[in-house]
Design a protein around this motif. Structure first.
Motif, PDB file in Angstrom:
ATOM      1  N   ARG A 356       1.124  -1.477  -0.477  1.00  0.00           N
ATOM      2  CA  ARG A 356      -0.162   0.163   0.336  1.00  0.00           C
ATOM      3  C   ARG A 356       0.597   1.681   0.548  1.00  0.00           C
ATOM      4  O   ARG A 356       0.868   2.469  -0.622  1.00  0.00           O
ATOM      5  N   ARG A 357       1.862   0.824   0.602  1.00  0.00           N
ATOM      6  CA  ARG A 357       2.419   2.779   0.585  1.00  0.00           C
ATOM      7  C   ARG A 357       4.152   2.075   1.264  1.00  0.00           C
ATOM      8  O   ARG A 357       4.125   1.007   1.929  1.00  0.00           O
ATOM      9  N   ILE A 358       5.039   3.136   0.869  1.00  0.00           N
ATOM     10  CA  ILE A 358       6.458   2.879   1.336  1.00  0.00           C
ATOM     11  C   ILE A 358       6.919   3.989   2.293  1.00  0.00           C
ATOM     12  O   ILE A 358       6.589   4.862   1.794  1.00  0.00           O
ATOM     13  N   ASN A 359       6.998   3.917   3.651  1.00  0.00           N
ATOM     14  CA  ASN A 359       7.374   4.784   4.613  1.00  0.00           C
ATOM     15  C   ASN A 359       9.191   5.556   4.329  1.00  0.00           C
ATOM     16  O   ASN A 359       9.699   4.241   3.956  1.00  0.00           O
ATOM     17  N   VAL A 360       9.716   5.995   4.678  1.00  0.00           N
ATOM     18  CA  VAL A 360      10.855   6.399   4.641  1.00  0.00           C
ATOM     19  C   VAL A 360      11.314   6.592   6.439  1.00  0.00           C
ATOM     20  O   VAL A 360      10.525   8.036   6.732  1.00  0.00           O
ATOM     21  N   ALA A 361      12.345   6.294   7.040  1.00  0.00           N
ATOM     22  CA  ALA A 361      12.597   7.498   8.502  1.00  0.00           C
ATOM     23  C   ALA A 361      13.604   6.751   8.807  1.00  0.00           C
ATOM     24  O   ALA A 361      14.466   6.013   8.009  1.00  0.00           O
ATOM     25  N   GLY A 362      14.244   8.288   9.526  1.00  0.00           N
ATOM     26  CA  GLY A 362      15.926   8.006  10.040  1.00  0.00           C
ATOM     27  C   GLY A 362      16.613   9.121   9.147  1.00  0.00           C
ATOM     28  O   GLY A 362      17.288   9.431   9.262  1.00  0.00           O
ATOM     29  N   ASN A 363      15.965   9.965   8.194  1.00  0.00           N
ATOM     30  CA  ASN A 363      16.870  10.583   7.550  1.00  0.00           C
ATOM     31  C   ASN A 363      16.407  12.506   7.252  1.00  0.00           C
ATOM     32  O   ASN A 363      15.801  12.351   6.894  1.00  0.00           O
ATOM     33  N   ASP A 364      17.132  11.898   8.328  1.00  0.00           N
ATOM     34  CA  ASP A 364      17.153  13.614   8.679  1.00  0.00           C
ATOM     35  C   ASP A 364      17.745  14.768   7.570  1.00  0.00           C
ATOM     36  O   ASP A 364      17.407  16.287   7.616  1.00  0.00           O
ATOM     37  N   ARG A 365      18.964  14.684   6.964  1.00  0.00           N
ATOM     38  CA  ARG A 365      19.510  15.525   5.989  1.00  0.00           C
ATOM     39  C   ARG A 365      19.594  14.538   4.783  1.00  0.00           C
ATOM     40  O   ARG A 365      18.907  15.078   3.608  1.00  0.00           O
TER      41      ARG A 365
END
Length: 765
Positions: A356-365
């Motif tokens: 359904r969805r692809i999420n991205v986490a942890g990328n502050d920069r």
């Protein structure tokens, strides 16, 4: 009698005192006209009003009084709370707890102060928070726990509480760290098939060696011990000991808290051989395809690693068809009479799902698009396990992240949908180098280098290199956009100017080169990339003293200033398991350059092949070969500036960098100016440094090198190869891969420039 009279007099006093106490009466409920608060220093009155279960106009009673006091104490801000009622007015009298103004530490060497402050904040003790004496003991225990995790069992903590103005306190923790506890012995009891030294050699923890100051492998850690025990269990289970078990683990510390003894009791059990492998369950009518994935072999000893590899391969293969929730279980049927085991692979694909969805986490920069464009799995498409694995590996190969993980979550209420979350931990991707040097040949030289592989989080790279020495003046600028198109075509632009003056005399000759190039990388597969490019460069020979004859001959044919317009083409395939510390896989690189315009007309190419083989868990064999060839075209000579060089780290160790000569140069007694042909062979055997445990970032290696340089008209003769052997140290340092080599020549020629110790920051060979 005297005792009885004393008892009677005492009892009379107690009764008289009790008679004088007022009789407690139940509070008559009344309507609250007003609420006042007294005793506040830092806490806002609104905090009191919001926490009390009674408001102006409410009926006040004993029950509400008890509830109000309980709720105010629950805030943790007060050490005393009283409520007085008079003429319908409630007066809340509070005594605030002191607040912590400052937390400081002394005697701490093992930890940074910020780390310890964070640990205390996690238990509720920190600057600006209410002070509670009960937390002091808890804080001391937490500090000791932090030190014990580093094997500092003799640590002592003394807390000093200093009251200051405005009802605040300063906390000071004086730490006496003591000496680090070392592992004195590791014993394994119950083993008979394998020696104790073989089994303890598998562990990351040991009794220490000459490198223990760096590896800290002799520091006890419960987490590391658990990992070592799992390694021990895996070792037995992969060699047929299906019923192996660890009976007990005992860790004893000496009275002076300096020595630790570890004893592990095991039961090996019998060794079992696989008699048969069966499939059971639903395999989507693809039994033959799943059979090909089975790593277990009938007739071999039971191997838990092969079983795990097979079940994972089955689950992954189900995922290729959209079955995200497939399960495969290996069920052993043991025949203890014959020491044989039959394995049934029971599989259930469950239901098919789509993403359904692809999420991205942890990328502050790093920007989301930099990560998302590496994905081969698309949203609203069927779940594809192979594409998901490719996506995760592609993100990892960017080199911008310390860690990349990908999790699959079911969508509540939608059994046929999943969400993917890729979580990254960013690492610094920029490097800055500054330096200065003074030598008799170069004079004063200033060096500056800057490179940013993920500039502004865009995924593009920028680099600048500057050298101001008298012998080598260089300025280089380059930039790479890895996604100049949506299909992943990369573009690299280089601008450079180089001035080489081998002699510092004012009237000596020099070579000046200025140019630019652009190169495109076209991905063919996830492992293969084709490169196409074009460049322009101009080379000028500035006449002067000591000009070598080869440059005079070049100037006679092409003039002192010459131009070239080279077209470049290349192909690369990289299947290594790691770019920094590979243990398996190979690298193939080919590149070609053809000058189609200008005074210089030539063609040159290079083919490189590297292969890595895991000899054992710790030892890796590596082989490298490099063949290069250049020739003039259109009836013109091959330009001397395009010669290949050999010698030193990266080619034949033990000889000075770029110092190998051709047969013609040796016959004429000339110094090295390279050659149109180059051959290089390298072989290495790498293992962890003795005393370094299983740390693969710090390794030693033995090597044998061979290589040679040949002129355009010379035939490659193996008898003309120089060769060497030696040992070295490889370290993945914070500034890059570092290699130190100690080499001795096996074959050499008179006049060769030898160099027994060599140092380099760069890639493997």
């Amino acid at each position: 009698m005297e005792l009885n009279r004393s008892f009677v007099r005492g009892l009379s006093v107690v009764i008289s005192a009790l008679a004088m106490l007022p009789v407690a009466e139940a509070l008559e409920p009344f309507s609250v006209k007003d609420i006042r608060v007294e005793g506040l220093q830092r806490v806002e009155a609104g905090t009191i009003f919001a926490s009390m279960p009674v408001r102006v106009g409410d009926t006040y009673s004993d029950e509400k009084a008890a509830a109000a006091i309980k709720s105010l104490f629950a805030l943790g801000l007060f050490k005393d709370v009283r409520i007085e009622a008079k003429d319908g007015v409630l007066v809340v009298l509070v005594e605030e707890r002191p607040s912590v103004a400052e937390v400081d530490f002394s005697g701490t060497k093992e930890f940074e102060k910020d780390v310890l402050k964070k640990a205390l904040k996690d238990i509720g003790l920190g600057e600006g928070r209410p002070f509670d004496k009960a937390l002091v003991d808890k804080a001391e225990q937490e500090l000791k726990r932090q030190y014990i995790s580093r094997s500092l069992y003799a640590v002592e903590v003394v807390t000093t509480i200093t009251p200051i103005e405005r009802n605040r306190v300063n906390l000071s923790f004086a730490v006496i760290e003591g000496e680090t506890a070392k592992i004195n012995s590791i014993k394994i009891v119950g083993n008979s098939t394998f020696s104790e030294s073989t089994l303890t050699g598998l562990f990351d923890q040991d009794t220490g060696g000459w490198l223990s100051w760096y590896t800290k492998s002799n520091r006890y850690s419960r987490a590391k011990l658990n990992a070592d025990i799992e390694t021990l269990r895996s070792y037995y289970l992969s060699r047929g000991f299906l019923e192996f078990k660890v009976d007990s683990t005992q860790v004893a510390i000496s009275p002076n808290k300096q020595d630790i003894d570890i004893s592990i009791s095991v039961t090996e059990g019998e060794r079992f051989v696989v008699s048969k492998i069966r499939l059971a369950g639903n395999y989507l009518g693809k039994e033959e395809e799943f059979q090909a994935l089975i790593a277990i072999k009938a007739g071999d000893a039971y191997n838990a690693d092969q079983v795990a590899q097979t079940t994972k391969a089955f689950t992954d293969y189900f995922g290729n068809f959209g079955y995200a929730f497939a399960r495969t279980e290996a069920v052993p049927e043991i025949d203890r009479g014959t020491n044989r085991v039959e394995i049934t692979l029971q599989s259930e694909p469950s239901r098919r799902a789509y993403v359904r969805r692809i999420n991205v986490a942890g990328n502050d920069r790093t920007r989301d698009e930099v990560i998302r464009r590496e994905f081969r799995q698309l949203e609203a498409a069927w779940y594809d396990g192979e594409k998901i694995r490719q996506s995760r590996n592609r993100v990892d190969r960017l080199g911008y992240f310390k860690e990349v993980s990908l999790d699959t979550q079911e969508v509540p209420g939608s059994p046929d949908q999943v969400d993917l979350t890729v979580t990254v931990a960013e690492k610094p991707t920029g490097s800055l180098s500054l330096g200065a040097g003074v030598s008799s040949s170069d004079g004063l030289g200033l060096m500056f280098g800057f490179k940013q592989d993920n500039a502004f989080g865009s995924g593009s790279s920028l680099g600048v290199e500057l050298n101001t020495s008298k012998v080598n003046r260089t300025i280089v600028f380059n930039t790479t956009n890895p996604y100049v198109t949506d299909d992943g075509v990369s573009r690299t632009i280089d601008l450079y100017q180089r001035n080489t003056k081998p002699y510092t005399d004012l009237d000596s000759y020099s070579i000046e080169t200025v140019g630019t190039s652009v190169r495109y990388g076209i991905p063919i597969t996830d492992l293969d990339t084709v490169y196409l490019g074009v460049g322009v460069d101009r080379t000028t020979i500035v006449p002067g003293t000591l000009l070598p004859a080869v440059y005079k001959d070049f100037a006679t044919e092409f003039g002192y200033t010459s131009n070239a317009v080279p077209l470049t083409v290349g192909w690369a395939r990289d299947s290594r398991d790691s770019a920094l510390v590979p243990s398996t896989g190979k690298v193939i690189r080919t590149s070609g350059e053809w000058s189609v315009a200008g005074e210089l007309r030539y063609a040159r190419g290079t083919v490189q092949y590297q292969q890595y083989y895991p000899v054992s868990k710790k030892v890796t064999a590596a082989f490298n070969s490099d063949f290069s060839l250049g020739a003039g075209t259109n009836g013109l000579s091959y330009p001397v500036f395009k010669n290949f060089y050999s010698g030193g780290l990266g080619s034949v160790r033990g000889f000075e960098q770029g110092s190998l000569t051709t047969a013609a140069q040796r016959a004429a007694g000339l110094t090295a100016t390279g050659g149109a042909k180059k051959v290089t062979f390298n072989a290495e055997l790498l293992s962890p440094l003795p005393g370094g445990g299983n740390d693969r970032t710090l390794r030693m290696y033995g090597f044998v090198d061979a290589g040679g340089i040949y002129g355009a008209d010379e035939t490659v003769q193996l008898g003309d190869l120089r060769s060497s052997f030696g040992i070295g140290i490889s370290w993945i340092s914070p500034v890059g891969p570092l290699r130190l080599a100690f080499a001795r020549p096996l074959s050499k020629f008179d006049g060769d420039k030898l160099q027994g110790i060599q140092f380099q920051i760069g890639t493997a060979f």
